[in-house]
Design a protein around this motif. Structure first.
Motif, PDB file in Angstrom:
ATOM      1  N   MET A   1       0.863  -1.175   0.000  1.00  0.00           N
ATOM      2  CA  MET A   1       0.000   0.000   0.000  1.00  0.00           C
ATOM      3  C   MET A   1       0.903   1.231   0.000  1.00  0.00           C
ATOM      4  SD  MET A   1      -2.970   1.195   2.720  1.00  0.00           S
ATOM      5  CE  MET A   1      -3.812  -0.342   2.620  1.00  0.00           C
ATOM      6  N   LYS A   2       0.626   2.126  -0.919  1.00  0.00           N
ATOM      7  CA  LYS A   2       1.414   3.356  -1.019  1.00  0.00           C
ATOM      8  C   LYS A   2       1.043   4.303   0.123  1.00  0.00           C
ATOM      9  CE  LYS A   2       2.746   7.100  -3.942  1.00  0.00           C
ATOM     10  NZ  LYS A   2       3.760   7.233  -4.868  1.00  0.00           N
ATOM     11  N   ARG A   3       2.055   5.005   0.642  1.00  0.00           N
ATOM     12  CA  ARG A   3       1.858   5.945   1.757  1.00  0.00           C
ATOM     13  C   ARG A   3       2.042   7.371   1.222  1.00  0.00           C
ATOM     14  NH1 ARG A   3       4.967   8.563   5.901  1.00  0.00           N
ATOM     15  NH2 ARG A   3       3.879   8.442   7.885  1.00  0.00           N
ATOM     16  N   ILE A   4       1.040   8.217   1.465  1.00  0.00           N
ATOM     17  CA  ILE A   4       1.096   9.617   1.041  1.00  0.00           C
ATOM     18  C   ILE A   4       0.827  10.495   2.253  1.00  0.00           C
ATOM     19  CG2 ILE A   4      -0.062  11.398  -0.334  1.00  0.00           C
ATOM     20  CD1 ILE A   4      -0.318   9.442  -2.549  1.00  0.00           C
ATOM     21  N   VAL A   5       1.580  11.580   2.361  1.00  0.00           N
ATOM     22  CA  VAL A   5       1.425  12.509   3.479  1.00  0.00           C
ATOM     23  C   VAL A   5       0.983  13.865   2.941  1.00  0.00           C
ATOM     24  CG1 VAL A   5       2.585  13.656   5.398  1.00  0.00           C
ATOM     25  CG2 VAL A   5       3.217  11.319   4.795  1.00  0.00           C
ATOM     26  N   TRP A   6      -0.064  14.397   3.536  1.00  0.00           N
ATOM     27  CA  TRP A   6      -0.500  15.771   3.252  1.00  0.00           C
ATOM     28  C   TRP A   6      -0.261  16.605   4.498  1.00  0.00           C
ATOM     29  CZ3 TRP A   6      -6.001  14.831   0.818  1.00  0.00           C
ATOM     30  CH2 TRP A   6      -5.850  14.306  -0.467  1.00  0.00           C
ATOM     31  N   TYR A   7       0.398  17.728   4.313  1.00  0.00           N
ATOM     32  CA  TYR A   7       0.663  18.650   5.418  1.00  0.00           C
ATOM     33  C   TYR A   7      -0.339  19.792   5.365  1.00  0.00           C
ATOM     34  CZ  TYR A   7       5.000  16.090   5.869  1.00  0.00           C
ATOM     35  OH  TYR A   7       5.915  15.082   6.032  1.00  0.00           O
ATOM     36  N   ILE A   8      -0.992  20.025   6.469  1.00  0.00           N
ATOM     37  CA  ILE A   8      -1.983  21.098   6.546  1.00  0.00           C
ATOM     38  C   ILE A   8      -1.363  22.257   7.306  1.00  0.00           C
ATOM     39  CG2 ILE A   8      -4.241  21.793   7.420  1.00  0.00           C
ATOM     40  CD1 ILE A   8      -3.580  18.179   6.706  1.00  0.00           C
ATOM     41  N   VAL A 106     -13.233  30.078  11.863  1.00  0.00           N
ATOM     42  CA  VAL A 106     -12.556  28.938  11.254  1.00  0.00           C
ATOM     43  C   VAL A 106     -11.326  29.460  10.524  1.00  0.00           C
ATOM     44  CG1 VAL A 106     -12.769  27.071   9.575  1.00  0.00           C
ATOM     45  CG2 VAL A 106     -14.715  27.669  11.014  1.00  0.00           C
ATOM     46  N   PRO A 107     -10.153  28.888  10.808  1.00  0.00           N
ATOM     47  CA  PRO A 107      -8.939  29.393  10.170  1.00  0.00           C
ATOM     48  C   PRO A 107      -8.843  28.982   8.702  1.00  0.00           C
ATOM     49  CG  PRO A 107      -8.422  27.497  11.537  1.00  0.00           C
ATOM     50  CD  PRO A 107      -9.878  27.806  11.738  1.00  0.00           C
ATOM     51  N   ALA A 108      -8.218  29.845   7.908  1.00  0.00           N
ATOM     52  CA  ALA A 108      -7.930  29.497   6.520  1.00  0.00           C
ATOM     53  C   ALA A 108      -6.777  28.492   6.538  1.00  0.00           C
ATOM     54  CB  ALA A 108      -7.537  30.743   5.738  1.00  0.00           C
ATOM     55  N   PHE A 109      -6.818  27.523   5.643  1.00  0.00           N
ATOM     56  CA  PHE A 109      -5.759  26.517   5.629  1.00  0.00           C
ATOM     57  C   PHE A 109      -5.402  26.139   4.205  1.00  0.00           C
ATOM     58  CE2 PHE A 109      -9.731  24.192   5.647  1.00  0.00           C
ATOM     59  CZ  PHE A 109      -9.519  23.159   4.743  1.00  0.00           C
ATOM     60  N   THR A 110      -4.195  25.584   4.055  1.00  0.00           N
ATOM     61  CA  THR A 110      -3.741  25.058   2.771  1.00  0.00           C
ATOM     62  C   THR A 110      -3.282  23.623   2.996  1.00  0.00           C
ATOM     63  OG1 THR A 110      -1.508  25.904   3.103  1.00  0.00           O
ATOM     64  CG2 THR A 110      -3.020  27.289   1.844  1.00  0.00           C
ATOM     65  N   VAL A 111      -3.372  22.814   1.947  1.00  0.00           N
ATOM     66  CA  VAL A 111      -2.972  21.416   2.020  1.00  0.00           C
ATOM     67  C   VAL A 111      -1.871  21.193   1.000  1.00  0.00           C
ATOM     68  CG1 VAL A 111      -3.758  19.027   1.877  1.00  0.00           C
ATOM     69  CG2 VAL A 111      -5.357  20.813   2.587  1.00  0.00           C
ATOM     70  N   ALA A 112      -0.718  20.750   1.479  1.00  0.00           N
ATOM     71  CA  ALA A 112       0.422  20.495   0.590  1.00  0.00           C
ATOM     72  C   ALA A 112       0.729  19.005   0.597  1.00  0.00           C
ATOM     73  CB  ALA A 112       1.634  21.285   1.058  1.00  0.00           C
ATOM     74  N   GLY A 113       0.998  18.474  -0.566  1.00  0.00           N
ATOM     75  CA  GLY A 113       1.340  17.053  -0.688  1.00  0.00           C
ATOM     76  C   GLY A 113       0.984  16.576  -2.070  1.00  0.00           C
ATOM     77  N   GLU A 114       1.511  15.418  -2.420  1.00  0.00           N
ATOM     78  CA  GLU A 114       1.273  14.893  -3.763  1.00  0.00           C
ATOM     79  C   GLU A 114      -0.172  14.434  -3.924  1.00  0.00           C
ATOM     80  OE1 GLU A 114       2.874  10.758  -4.602  1.00  0.00           O
ATOM     81  OE2 GLU A 114       4.056  11.302  -2.821  1.00  0.00           O
ATOM     82  N   ASN A 115      -0.622  14.448  -5.164  1.00  0.00           N
ATOM     83  CA  ASN A 115      -1.974  13.994  -5.464  1.00  0.00           C
ATOM     84  C   ASN A 115      -2.061  12.481  -5.316  1.00  0.00           C
ATOM     85  OD1 ASN A 115      -2.879  16.573  -6.032  1.00  0.00           O
ATOM     86  ND2 ASN A 115      -2.256  16.438  -8.172  1.00  0.00           N
ATOM     87  N   LEU A 116      -3.274  11.992  -5.141  1.00  0.00           N
ATOM     88  CA  LEU A 116      -3.472  10.554  -5.008  1.00  0.00           C
ATOM     89  C   LEU A 116      -3.205   9.878  -6.351  1.00  0.00           C
ATOM     90  CD1 LEU A 116      -6.730  10.479  -2.870  1.00  0.00           C
ATOM     91  CD2 LEU A 116      -4.393  10.120  -2.102  1.00  0.00           C
ATOM     92  N   PRO A 117      -2.446   8.777  -6.341  1.00  0.00           N
ATOM     93  CA  PRO A 117      -2.171   8.067  -7.597  1.00  0.00           C
ATOM     94  C   PRO A 117      -3.378   7.234  -8.015  1.00  0.00           C
ATOM     95  CG  PRO A 117      -1.194   6.890  -5.774  1.00  0.00           C
ATOM     96  CD  PRO A 117      -1.800   8.150  -5.201  1.00  0.00           C
ATOM     97  N   THR A 118      -3.409   6.832  -9.263  1.00  0.00           N
ATOM     98  CA  THR A 118      -4.483   5.959  -9.737  1.00  0.00           C
ATOM     99  C   THR A 118      -4.053   4.515  -9.542  1.00  0.00           C
ATOM    100  OG1 THR A 118      -3.578   6.057 -11.965  1.00  0.00           O
ATOM    101  CG2 THR A 118      -5.340   7.596 -11.449  1.00  0.00           C
ATOM    102  N   GLY A 119      -5.016   3.681  -9.222  1.00  0.00           N
ATOM    103  CA  GLY A 119      -4.759   2.252  -9.066  1.00  0.00           C
ATOM    104  C   GLY A 119      -4.118   1.908  -7.733  1.00  0.00           C
ATOM    105  N   GLY A 120      -4.747   1.037  -6.997  1.00  0.00           N
ATOM    106  CA  GLY A 120      -4.203   0.557  -5.728  1.00  0.00           C
ATOM    107  C   GLY A 120      -4.616   1.401  -4.545  1.00  0.00           C
ATOM    108  N   PRO A 121      -4.698   0.757  -3.388  1.00  0.00           N
ATOM    109  CA  PRO A 121      -5.074   1.491  -2.184  1.00  0.00           C
ATOM    110  C   PRO A 121      -3.931   2.390  -1.698  1.00  0.00           C
ATOM    111  CG  PRO A 121      -4.610  -0.795  -1.644  1.00  0.00           C
ATOM    112  CD  PRO A 121      -4.517  -0.674  -3.136  1.00  0.00           C
TER     113      PRO A 121
END
Length: 188
Positions: A1-8, A106-121
């Protein structure tokens, strides 16, 4: 399973409170600066806010009448140096703000990180330095550019899942949360 991190990352949230100068409720912004006042053996510490309309100040009480020996020297130094992380920690403490008569926005926020890949969990990690009063679903909608309805469909179908006991639509961002995104949801 691929691991992706999004930083808020978020801005310090504004608060609504009565401004004596304006005579009405106004939005106040956190300056990120502390005021430390010492009288004999006691300390008072405040986080300074400013009215966006008239620049009046409001001091959010952090510590009141504590003994100077009762506070860690490193922590006191951080207050004196206007430590940005410490200011954010107090500015994001919704209970402290409400307790002192402020209505947090509610604070304004941004999300940084790679997009979700296609195929696979994918094992998706949402990480923020502080607990935020922002729902996990809002982070997902912003990063994936989804409508509420589309996100609800993905969650209802099990394509996006949280850990047991985590309701993705209602959960606020605790600082770190892990979600599982199935391959049919990665084709977004």
């Amino acid at each position: 399973m691929k691991r992706i991190v999004w930083y808020i990352q978020c801005e310090l949230p504004a608060v609504l409170r009565y401004c004596k100068s304006c005579g009405t409720k106004r939005e106040y912004r956190c300056s990120g600066q502390f005021r430390v006042n010492a009288q004999r053996k006691h300390l008072d510490i405040w986080l300074i806010y400013r009215c966006l309309h008239c620049d009046a100040t409001w001091n959010l009480p952090i510590c009141s009448r504590i003994r100077s020996v009762g506070i860690d020297a490193d922590l006191l130094e951080r207050y004196h140096n206007n430590d940005r992380k410490l200011a954010a920690q107090h500015a994001l403490n919704m209970g402290l703000l409400r307790q002192n008569g402020a209505i947090p926005c509610v604070p304004a926020f941004t999300v940084a990180g790679e997009n979700l890949p296609t195929g696979g969990p994918v094992e998706l990690h949402l990480i923020c330095d502080y607990p935020l009063p922002v729902k996990v679903s809002a982070v997902l909608r912003q990063k994936l550019n989804l409508s509420c309805r589309m996100l609800n469909q993905l969650i209802d179908s099990g394509s996006i899942k949280g850990a047991p006991g985590i309701h993705v639509l209602e959960q606020k961002l605790p600082g770190h949360i892990t979600l599982t995104v199935q391959n049919d949801a990665t084709d977004l």
